[in-house]
Design an enzyme around this catalytic site. Structure first.
Site, PDB file in Angstrom:
ATOM      1  N   GLY A   1       3.367   1.160   2.976  1.00  5.36           N
ATOM      2  CA  GLY A   1       4.273   0.053   3.208  1.00  5.36           C
ATOM      3  C   GLY A   1       3.626  -1.240   2.784  1.00  5.36           C
ATOM      4  O   GLY A   1       2.641  -1.241   2.060  1.00  5.36           O
TER       5      GLY A   1
ATOM      6  N   ASP B   1     -10.397   7.647   4.184  1.00  3.15           N
ATOM      7  CA  ASP B   1      -9.815   6.903   3.066  1.00  3.15           C
ATOM      8  C   ASP B   1     -10.579   5.616   2.827  1.00  3.15           C
ATOM      9  O   ASP B   1     -10.004   4.536   2.674  1.00  3.15           O
ATOM     10  CB  ASP B   1      -8.343   6.612   3.324  1.00  3.15           C
ATOM     11  CG  ASP B   1      -7.612   6.220   2.039  1.00  3.15           C
ATOM     12  OD1 ASP B   1      -8.148   6.495   0.949  1.00  3.15           O
ATOM     13  OD2 ASP B   1      -6.527   5.617   2.137  1.00  3.15           O
TER      14      ASP B   1
ATOM     15  N   GLY C   1       0.834  -1.190   0.000  1.00  2.00           N
ATOM     16  CA  GLY C   1       0.000   0.000   0.000  1.00  2.00           C
ATOM     17  C   GLY C   1       0.864   1.232   0.000  1.00  2.00           C
ATOM     18  O   GLY C   1       2.089   1.137  -0.109  1.00  2.00           O
TER      19      GLY C   1
END
Ligand SMILES: *[C@@H]1O[C@H](CO)[C@@H](O)[C@H](O)[C@H]1NC(C)=O
Ligand SMILES: *[C@@H]1O[C@H](CO)[C@@H](O)[C@H](O)[C@H]1NC(C)=O
Ligand SMILES: *[C@@H]1O[C@H](CO)[C@@H](O)[C@H](O)[C@H]1NC(C)=O
Ligand SMILES: *[C@@H]1O[C@H](CO)[C@@H](O)[C@H](O)[C@H]1NC(C)=O
Length: 726
Positions: free
Chosen positions: A512, A625, A509
């Site tokens: 990381g 998000d 992602g």
């Protein structure tokens, strides 16, 4: 007829004889292979002795594809035969005629066709009715019948380790008897005869464990400083084993113990010059490497020469200590560091200018061959003592627990120092006055500058200190605010994920990578490893941890814990076997697994999770998000919202906020947020709407292109909607 009678008669005689033999010769009691009888008089190839609890087994074996026979001990319940001790490693038997006997003076003797192959030599203690017992710890002991005091054993295999250290085994030296317990690598996996690589305690004034190859030092643990071996601070408080170091006038040794008795672990030394700590993983039916030493290049003994220090994160790992320069600049430049470093300015010792000391922090202390220890004095007295002896080059506390105590001094050149990434100790190194003067001068300048502006700053600083104090008080309060979170140590997670291997990688992602892992208790986990360059800094990390730890809802992914070790930040979640929603809805085959009922349930679940975040939890949380790749699916395809890296808490009475840092994923962001940075619960609802559209249509918000209007999915739906009303 008479034949039959004769047969019957001879059978009777035979069984009578067996009975007599079994009574008279007790050794026959272990005819049966896996009997747990622990007294042995004689044992031949094919017979076995099993410890009482069934952990270990003693018998004859052939390692690998070798045909030779050895007497050894291995784990009984571990299918891949793992030999932890071998008796006649250097003197194999070439057939199955070996016999192991306990004689009346209390010695085990291994013979082949009458000639002695191997024997124990207990000559110190008087044997009275000796017995042999294989203990559940893997220790083979010879003791007098009824004697249970370990100190009084006539002989024990733990005193003569092979290539493996087991829990409870003393590794070190008995100063009273001179017995040295070292462990030695096998020559090869097929040949258990002792190689020339071994682990040993050097009983210097400040004792240390070394890995040696013949007379050559390969690796140094660093002396025990009360908390850890100086070179390996990260082994303290690990979840697998505890370290116990004992040093007194009678003995110096180290043992390890298991944190959880169900977790089987051994430390094995290898002829390649490495030690491996293996842990048996029941789920895998395999040994996995938990730690291996040397851990990095900097563990190579004496790599940087005298007064050089090794730091693995540097491109040139060796650096001269401050105040020193390479002895041979050419050699140094070509990465040959062995000649080490020399002082820029000579010491004066008793000259006009007094020497002094410079403090170096975060160090693995130097080789302790030439040291002197006084546990009764503290750091200041230590300094004075060191200063008064011209060959004393450094000093520090011998025990760093608490405030630190005791005194250790180094004589002669300092070698094999390492600048550690985390942890490490202070070391005070002798320097000529000129090196100190320089420092003093800077100090004076700084001091006078401070004094000059001091008056003005004083007022200001009082104000700021008060503010900081208040902030800290608030910070402490929120941190203590009922968050009950497990902190995992980095090495155990590294181990669980097979050292973050590519095979365990679940995805990548923005912040990381995510890895699959199995904890030792068998629980499957997903580990989010935040990349060092990730945008998620310490703040966002702590934000996510604190937030999600407080959240408990069936439609939110559960955080099990976290791990912070300097630059490494890990989040440990329960593993979602079906990965994320985008995996299904955008894949033409997997999509068919989601019928309309299931899709509705998923939408419903996301809505519930979101409602909990916005309304029903103790906090009001805006996710910021939300997208299909952040909705994970458990084994029953129940949706769970994840990834709270950007979430924001709101006061319950606060409805809207503004940010000057737009984060999130384009396509899912409402226009007022993307353009102006305004966000509120409505932002999440917008994203939720996009997800619903995606779930229903099976199209990606950003991948979709309406052929007539050149619009994305959202535009397409909007256009059609306006058509509807038109
Ligand atoms: C037992 O074996 C040891 C080692 O071989 C030997 O020194 C000792 O003499 C033996 N004792 C008897 C009674 O045979
Ligand atoms: C056993 O030893 C005896 C005498 O030392 C010898 O004659 C015999 O050949 C040996 N047997 C085997 C099988 O090695
Ligand atoms: C040394 O370690 C390597 C790698 O784990 C292994 O393949 C080899 O068998 C080991 N050698 C010995 C002598 O144990
Ligand atoms: C300095 O210490 C070393 C090592 O303990 C010792 O051998 C030497 O005699 C000492 N020198 C003086 C002047 O005390």
């Amino acid at each position: 007829m008479s034949n039959n009678r004769e047969l019957l008669y001879s059978m009777k005689i035979l069984s009578f004889m067996i009975l007599v033999i079994c009574i008279v010769v007790p050794s026959l009691r272990i005819c049966v292979a896996d009997d747990s009888i622990n007294v042995l008089q004689s044992m031949s190839d094919g017979e076995r002795l099993v410890s009482k609890g069934g952990n270990f087994e003693l018998g004859f074996f052939s390692p690998g594809s070798s045909q030779k026979r050895y007497v050894g001990i291995w784990y009984k319940n571990i299918p891949t035969q793992t030999v932890v001790w071998v008796a006649n490693g250097a003197n194999p038997i070439n057939d199955s005629s070996g016999i192991l006997t306990l004689n009346t003076t209390g010695n085990l003797v291994l013979t082949q066709n009458g000639s002695i192959v191997w024997y124990t030599n207990n000559s110190h203690k008087q044997a009275q009715n000796p017995v042999v017992e294989l203990l559940d710890s893997g220790n083979l002991v010879i003791r007098n019948d009824g004697e249970s005091n370990p100190e009084a054993y006539l002989w024990q295999s733990f005193d003569y380790p092979s290539h493996a250290l087991l829990p409870g085994m003393k590794f070190g030296r008995d100063l009273r008897t001179g017995l040295e317990r070292r462990y030695t690598a096998w020559k090869s996996p097929e040949d258990p005869s002792p190689g020339d690589v071994y682990g040993v305690l050097k009983p210097y004034n400040y004792p240390e464990f070394y890995m040696m190859k013949g007379e050559k030092k390969l690796l140094r643990q660093g002396p025990w400083n009360g908390l850890y071996f100086s070179g390996f601070p990260d082994l303290q408080n690990n979840t697998i084993f505890g370290i116990n170091f004992v040093s007194n006038k009678d003995e110096i040794y180290y043992t390890f113990s298991l944190v959880k008795s169900s977790v089987v672990t051994i430390n094995v030394i290898n002829q390649t010059g490495r030690t491996y700590r293996y842990v048996w993983v029941e789920g895998d039916q395999n040994w996995r490497i938990y730690i291996s030493q040397p851990k990095d290049f900097c563990d190579t003994y004496g790599l940087c020469g005298a007064y050089g220090s090794c730091m693995i994160s540097q491109t040139q790992v060796c650096q001269c200590l401050k105040g020193f320069s390479p002895k041979s600049p050419q050699a140094w430049a070509s990465s040959d560091w062995t000649q080490g470093c020399v002082r820029n300015n000579p010491l004066s010792c008793h000259g006009e200018d007094k020497d002094g000391f410079v403090k170096f922090e975060g160090f693995k202390v130097p080789d302790s061959t030439h040291t002197w220890v006084d546990e009764s004095i503290g750091l200041e007295e230590c300094r004075v003592k060191c200063l008064s002896n011209c060959s004393c080059m450094a000093y520090t506390n011998s025990d760093i627990r608490g405030e630190g105590s005791g005194c250790v001094m180094w004589f002669g050149d300092l070698i094999d120092m390492k600048q550690l990434q985390t942890g490490g100790q202070d070391l005070y190194i002798r320097m000529p006055a000129s090196e100190l003067e320089h420092k003093k001068n800077t100090k004076t300048i700084v001091a006078s500058t401070v004094a000059a502006i001091g008056g003005v700053l004083l007022l200001l600083s009082t104000y700021f200190i008060c503010r900081i104090r208040r902030n800290n008080a608030e910070k402490d309060k929120t941190e203590k605010d009922g968050v009950n979170l497990t902190t995992f140590d980095f090495s155990s997670i590294s181990y669980a994920t097979n050292h973050f291997s590519e095979n365990n990688k679940l995805g990548q992602g923005g912040f990381g990578s995510v890895y699959k892992g199995i904890l030792l208790d068998g629980q499957e986990i997903a580990v989010k490893r935040l990349s060092e360059t990730s945008r998620q800094g310490l703040n966002e990390f702590q934000n996510e941890v604190k937030l999600i730890a407080k959240l408990q809802h069936r439609n939110l992914v559960k955080l099990l814990g976290c791990s912070i070790q300097k630059d490494e930040k890990l989040l440990i979640y329960e593993l979602m076997p079906n990965r994320s929603l985008d995996h299904f809805i955008f894949d033409s085959t997997r999509r068919t697994l989601l019928d309309w009922v299931k899709r509705f349930e998923i939408i419903d679940g996301i809505a519930r999770g979101l409602l909990y975040l916005h309304q029903d939890s103790r906090l009001k949380i805006i996710h910021r998000d939300l997208k299909t790749s952040n909705v994970l699916l458990d084994s029953n395809m129940n949706p769970k919202i994840s990834d709270f890296g950007m979430a924001r808490t709101f006061g319950l009475d606060q409805d809207e906020a503004n940010t000057n840092r737009i984060m999130g994923t384009y396509g899912y962001m409402p226009p007022e947020y993307a353009v102006h940075g305004f966000f509120s619960v409505k932002s999440d609802v917008f994203s939720f709407g996009v997800i619903v559209l995606e779930i229903i249509s099976g199209r990606k918000i950003r991948g979709f292109c309406d052929p007539y209007h050149n619009l994305n999915l959202l535009g397409h739906v909007g256009v059609n909607k306006s058509n509807l009303y038109a």
